[in-house]
Each structure stands twice: as C-alpha cells, then as structure tokens.
Design a protein around this motif. Structure first.
Motif: not given
Length: 154
Positions: A40-43, A9-12
């Motif tokens: 966040c930057w790593r994602r 869900e966080i990726d979406r």
C-alpha cells in the motif's frame, strides 16, 4: 503514469479512501483494500511521484476561525492591453482574504473566492484591496449562503 487509464481498481479505491481520510496509515489502508502495508505504501508513493496527489491540505472551519462570510467575485478586467494577466494575478495572490483565484472563460476573466469576518469587513477588502488591483473593471459579487461538498474525488 500519465492518465486515468493507467490507474487500476486498487489505485482508484486507494484514492477514494485517502480522499475520505488523508491521515489514514498505509497499514490501515492496506487492511481495508486487502494489501500489505508495504504494498500500500509503495502504491501511495507511486501515485504521489506521478503527481496524482498535489499535496496535503487542511480543511479549515473558516467560521470557527472568525470568517463568517464567503463571497464569490466575478472580475472583468478593464484594460487587458495595458495590464497583463500576470500583473493582476500577482497582485490578487497577495491578498490573504482571497482563497481561490480561477482564470475563467465567459462573462468574467477571473472568479475569486474571498473570505471575510462579516459584510463590513468584506466591504473593506473589496474597496481597499480588490478594487485597487491593476486593471479591475466590472465586479460582480455573490454571497455564499450555504455549501454542500461532494465527498471524494471524481
């Protein structure tokens, strides 16, 4: 990451946020999503490495740049045997007014999005550039009257 199922869900939410504002900083996105800036930057980097993001693009206002007409062309190749699809695609990609080239299934072989300054300019592009492409047979034109864009990804 190979499929939509691999996204949480966080990726979406991150993809939706970047679709709204591709220039948002990892810090601002992290605050919005409840992540630290490094997390966040790593994602973002993981999504980029996985090919979820194909690149950054400018959303140009074509009318302000002097291109007041957009036309969608359906192209049916006349001689598929003598002219290869690659020959047609290579030639059509060399025309700067052609913004999008879609190879499609149906009544036409290709769908092109063409921009021009006005209708006489479009006629010039059509007659001198597009109609002279290798293998062009039938052409159908649809002039865009207005465009409504859906915000964000699917």
């Amino acid at each position: 990451m190979s499929a939509l199922e691999d996204l949480d869900e966080i990726d979406r939410a991150l993809i939706r946020a970047l679709a709204e504002d591709a220039n948002a900083s990892a810090g601002a996105l992290g605050r919005r999503l409840g992540l630290s800036q490094p997390a966040c930057w790593r994602r973002i980097q993981r999504l980029r490495a996985a090919g979820v993001f194909r690149g950054a693009r400018l959303d140009l206002d074509l009318e302000r740049l002097g291109f007041g007409v957009t036309v969608f062309l359906g192209i049916k190749l006349a001689t598929k045997g003598r002219v290869s699809l690659e020959d047609f695609e290579r030639a059509v990609r060399a025309i700067p007014e052609v913004q999008v080239v879609d190879h499609v299934l149906g009544a036409f072989d290709y769908r092109l999005r063409v921009v021009a300054r006005d209708l006489p300019d479009f006629e010039r592009v059509l007659r001198r550039r597009i109609m002279t492409l290798p293998g062009v047979g039938n052409v159908e034109a649809n002039v865009m009257l207005s465009e409504e864009r859906r915000p964000g990804p699917v």
